[in-house]
Design an enzyme around this catalytic site. Structure first.
Site, mmCIF file in Angstrom:
data_model
loop_
_atom_site.group_PDB
_atom_site.id
_atom_site.type_symbol
_atom_site.label_atom_id
_atom_site.label_comp_id
_atom_site.label_asym_id
_atom_site.label_seq_id
_atom_site.Cartn_x
_atom_site.Cartn_y
_atom_site.Cartn_z
ATOM 1 N N LYS A 181 172.971 -38.511 12.483
ATOM 2 C CA LYS A 181 173.295 -39.751 12.205
ATOM 3 C C LYS A 181 172.294 -40.591 12.474
ATOM 4 C CE LYS A 181 175.218 -42.907 14.799
ATOM 5 N NZ LYS A 181 174.783 -44.080 13.980
ATOM 6 N N GLU A 256 167.473 -38.345 25.358
ATOM 7 C CA GLU A 256 166.020 -38.971 25.487
ATOM 8 C C GLU A 256 166.522 -40.313 25.536
ATOM 9 O OE1 GLU A 256 163.065 -37.938 25.819
ATOM 10 O OE2 GLU A 256 163.462 -35.815 24.953
ATOM 11 N N CYS A 290 160.279 -46.956 23.824
ATOM 12 C CA CYS A 290 161.368 -46.273 24.763
ATOM 13 C C CYS A 290 160.144 -46.126 26.182
ATOM 14 C CB CYS A 290 161.692 -45.088 24.628
ATOM 15 S SG CYS A 290 160.640 -43.970 23.986
ATOM 16 N N GLU A 391 165.662 -52.581 31.022
ATOM 17 C CA GLU A 391 164.750 -52.442 29.831
ATOM 18 C C GLU A 391 165.218 -53.570 28.950
ATOM 19 O OE1 GLU A 391 166.096 -49.367 26.895
ATOM 20 O OE2 GLU A 391 164.023 -48.632 26.960
HETATM 21 P P1 NAD Z 1 171.814 -47.053 20.991
HETATM 22 O O1 NAD Z 1 172.071 -46.342 22.175
HETATM 23 O O2 NAD Z 1 172.317 -48.412 20.922
HETATM 24 O O3 NAD Z 1 172.007 -46.311 19.928
HETATM 25 C C1 NAD Z 1 171.308 -45.126 19.536
HETATM 26 C C2 NAD Z 1 172.123 -44.326 18.444
HETATM 27 O O4 NAD Z 1 173.471 -44.032 19.120
HETATM 28 C C3 NAD Z 1 172.525 -45.012 17.256
HETATM 29 O O5 NAD Z 1 172.496 -44.142 16.107
HETATM 30 C C4 NAD Z 1 173.924 -45.414 17.597
HETATM 31 O O6 NAD Z 1 174.761 -45.668 16.388
HETATM 32 C C5 NAD Z 1 174.572 -44.135 18.349
HETATM 33 N N1 NAD Z 1 175.594 -44.714 19.158
HETATM 34 C C6 NAD Z 1 176.071 -45.762 19.848
HETATM 35 N N2 NAD Z 1 177.148 -45.788 20.487
HETATM 36 C C7 NAD Z 1 177.720 -44.550 20.212
HETATM 37 C C8 NAD Z 1 178.519 -43.700 20.845
HETATM 38 N N3 NAD Z 1 179.629 -44.170 21.625
HETATM 39 N N4 NAD Z 1 178.630 -42.389 20.779
HETATM 40 C C9 NAD Z 1 177.823 -41.770 19.822
HETATM 41 N N5 NAD Z 1 176.706 -42.645 19.433
HETATM 42 C C10 NAD Z 1 176.750 -44.113 19.686
HETATM 43 O O7 NAD Z 1 170.220 -47.314 21.296
HETATM 44 P P2 NAD Z 1 169.273 -48.238 19.975
HETATM 45 O O8 NAD Z 1 169.558 -49.577 20.411
HETATM 46 O O9 NAD Z 1 169.467 -47.801 18.626
HETATM 47 O O10 NAD Z 1 167.709 -47.795 20.524
HETATM 48 C C11 NAD Z 1 166.946 -48.530 21.620
HETATM 49 C C12 NAD Z 1 167.093 -47.432 22.962
HETATM 50 O O11 NAD Z 1 166.654 -46.249 22.605
HETATM 51 C C13 NAD Z 1 166.354 -47.977 23.906
HETATM 52 O O12 NAD Z 1 167.006 -47.938 25.105
HETATM 53 C C14 NAD Z 1 165.115 -47.029 23.881
HETATM 54 O O13 NAD Z 1 164.638 -46.741 24.959
HETATM 55 C C15 NAD Z 1 165.826 -45.660 23.666
HETATM 56 N N6 NAD Z 1 164.820 -44.825 23.131
HETATM 57 C C16 NAD Z 1 164.571 -43.588 23.697
HETATM 58 C C17 NAD Z 1 163.485 -42.781 23.428
HETATM 59 C C18 NAD Z 1 163.018 -41.641 24.131
HETATM 60 O O14 NAD Z 1 162.413 -41.028 23.580
HETATM 61 N N7 NAD Z 1 163.335 -41.365 25.359
HETATM 62 C C19 NAD Z 1 162.910 -42.935 22.092
HETATM 63 C C20 NAD Z 1 163.408 -44.073 21.284
HETATM 64 C C21 NAD Z 1 164.147 -45.146 21.808
#
Ligand code: NAD
Length: 497
Positions: A181, A256, A290, A391
């Site tokens: 997804k 992650e 991130c 963050e």
């Molecule tokens: P998010 O958590 O809002 O969404 C990430 C993904 O999860 C999306 O595809 C979203 O549709 C899905 N999602 C949302 N709610 C869900 C649920 N209830 N059940 C299952 N899936 C769900 O994050 P974002 O705003 O897309 O990305 C930013 C975040 O990602 C930041 O916190 C960043 O630090 C983190 N990030 C971490 C890494 C790492 O390697 N540690 C890398 C990139 C981004």
């Protein structure tokens, strides 16, 4: 709020080898963050769509069309995918910039890394693995690695292509089938990647992609009993929710998550190098990274000089649309995210911190229809402030002061996160001493941000569980099986009759 409407989508989902609209025919506009324009419409996947993908992946896994072929054959598909990514590099770069907003230069690096990641895992999977053990005769004990099964892969919007590849390449290399997804905000390059999968002829059902909301499609992936593992990259709050959801069916989880990473600058560091990397650490990706070095900790004897030079350079960063080759920093991903970042800037002021530069949305130079924010620096901050602890995920950095090594480490480790960290010093022993005390999974000395397909990526504390990339990243997608073979086939005779 994004408007969801019934219509045939421009983008399609890929389920069981077929391109599909959502069964509800609902779509979501995909927005170019540089100008707010609709690029295309993506299917708004439903629970039924997610289930169709899960069942296709399950069938493909059980039939062994992927796990049952040799590692070398799987590798040859991965190499072909890498070649195709390179063939379509220009198109992928343009699409990534249009969808995510990042400058072409950054998007180009991501595309190159994506090809290299497929090649790395194609190579790795053909190398020897497993163990044998010297146990008592007549037994022979060994361990083999097997695919986990059907893997649910959920990724964020900040690296739409690269975060997808960091999961898909090792998952497929290991012999799993996948239900993937993308973020609902950035489905464009993932869709192109799945076109490549079709072009190289991946067997039907091996790689499936369902677009749509996290609370619907993501939740179904995390909860469905036919998903054996969920590998998630995204926010810490979402990660906690997924972990709880996945617990009901005891799925393997790999998470992650977010970060608030420290970048420690000692007075003996090469000054211009430290300033330069500190800028790169926070403003690359407009801070939507991130591992961003969002807390700069500077030794007090050079603090004022550092802030002055950092601010001078931050003000010179060329902010603009990613497709302008002179742009150095692009927009934020969406209107909602822009509002979140501006809210944090207001919060910082209310908390008593001072804005040393930036702090505003950019509305001049034709940028008013996009989601641009000035490179922002906060000083006069206290460790307990929310702008230090949380963050922000934007071009906003706090610069703190420390008096000695011990205080630097204490401040650096003083958040719930533990993703990354950097140290700048010309004293090699001190550099390593401090790095060893950081509770962070990814660290740099006299550098910030470089990432390698060969080396593990992931966090301590609330920044996650497990690792991406490298051999560790492959092992996440493998089960470990102990095999014990009796070489003397006769009864054990434990019971007398
Ligand atoms: P998010 O958590 O809002 O969404 C990430 C993904 O999860 C999306 O595809 C979203 O549709 C899905 N999602 C949302 N709610 C869900 C649920 N209830 N059940 C299952 N899936 C769900 O994050 P974002 O705003 O897309 O990305 C930013 C975040 O990602 C930041 O916190 C960043 O630090 C983190 N990030 C971490 C890494 C790492 O390697 N540690 C890398 C990139 C981004």
């Amino acid at each position: 709020m994004v408007e969801i409407k019934k219509r045939v989508a421009n983008l399609k989902m890929f389920i069981d080898g077929e391109w599909k609209d959502s069964e509800s025919l609902e779509t979501r506009p995909v927005i170019n963050p540089a100008n707010g324009e609709v690029i295309s419409y993506a299917p708004e996947g439903t629970v039924a769509d997610a289930r169709a993908a899960i069942f296709a992946a399950r069938r493909a896994f059980e039939e062994g069309v992927w796990s049952g072929i040799s590692a070398q054959e799987r590798a040859s598909y991965l190499f072909k995918i890498a070649d195709k990514i390179e063939e379509y590099a220009d198109e992928l770069t343009q699409l990534e910039t249009m969808d995510n907003g990042k400058p072409l230069r950054e998007a180009g690096f991501d595309v190159g890394d994506a090809a290299a990641c497929f090649r790395y895992y194609g190579g790795l999977i053909t190398k020897p693995d497993g163990y044998t053990y010297h146990v008592a005769d007549p037994m022979q004990a060994m361990v083999v690695r097997e695919p986990v099964g059907v893997c649910g892969l959920i990724v964020p919007w900040n690296y739409p292509l690269l975060m997808s590849v960091w999961k898909i390449a090792p998952a497929l290399a290991a012999g799993n089938t996948i239900v993937f997804k993308p973020s609902e905000v950035t489905p464009v390059t993932p869709k192109k990647l799945f076109e490549i999968f079709e072009e190289v002829g991946l067997p039907k059902g091996v790689a499936n992609m369902v677009m749509g909301a996290g609370s619907v499609v993501g939740n179904e992936i995390a909860s469905h009993p036919e998903i054996d593992m969920v590998s998630f990259t995204g926010g810490t709050k979402t990660g906690k929710h997924i972990m709880k959801t996945a617990a009901d069916t005891m799925k393997k989880v790999s998470l992650e998550l977010g970060g608030k990473s420290p970048n420690i600058i000692f007075a003996d560091a090469d000054f211009e190098t430290a300033v330069d990397y500190a800028l790169f650490g926070i403003y690359a990706g407009a801070g939507q990274v991130c591992s961003a070095g969002s807390r700069i900790l500077v030794e007090e004897s050079i603090y004022d000089q550092f802030v002055a030079r950092f601010v001078e350079r931050a003000k010179q960063i060329k902010v603009g649309p990613g497709n302008d080759p002179s742009t150095e920093m692009g927009p934020l991903i969406s209107k909602e995210h822009l509002e979140k970042v501006l809210h944090y800037i207001e919060l910082g002021k209310q908390e008593g911190a001072s804005v040393a530069c930036g702090g505003n949305r950019i509305l001049s130079n034709g940028l008013d229809s996009g989601y641009f924010v000035e490179p922002t620096v906060f000083v006069d901050v206290k460790q307990e402030m929310r702008i230090v602890q949380e963050e922000i995920f934007g071009p906003v950095v706090v610069i703190q002061k420390f008096k000695d090594e011990e205080e630097a480490v204490k401040l650096a480790n003083g958040t719930i996160y533990g993703l990354a960290g950097g140290v700048f010093t010309n004293d090699g022993a001190k550099g390593l001493r401090v790095i060893k005390k950081l509770k962070s999974g990814i660290t740099w000395v006299n550098s910030y941000h470089p990432t390698y397909n060969e080396a593990p990526w992931g966090g301590y504390k609330q920044s996650g569980i497990g690792r991406s990339l490298g051999t560790f990243g492959l092992e996440e997608f493998q089960e470990i099986k102990q095999i014990n073979i009796n070489l003397q086939v006769e009864p054990i005779g434990w019971f007398s009759n």
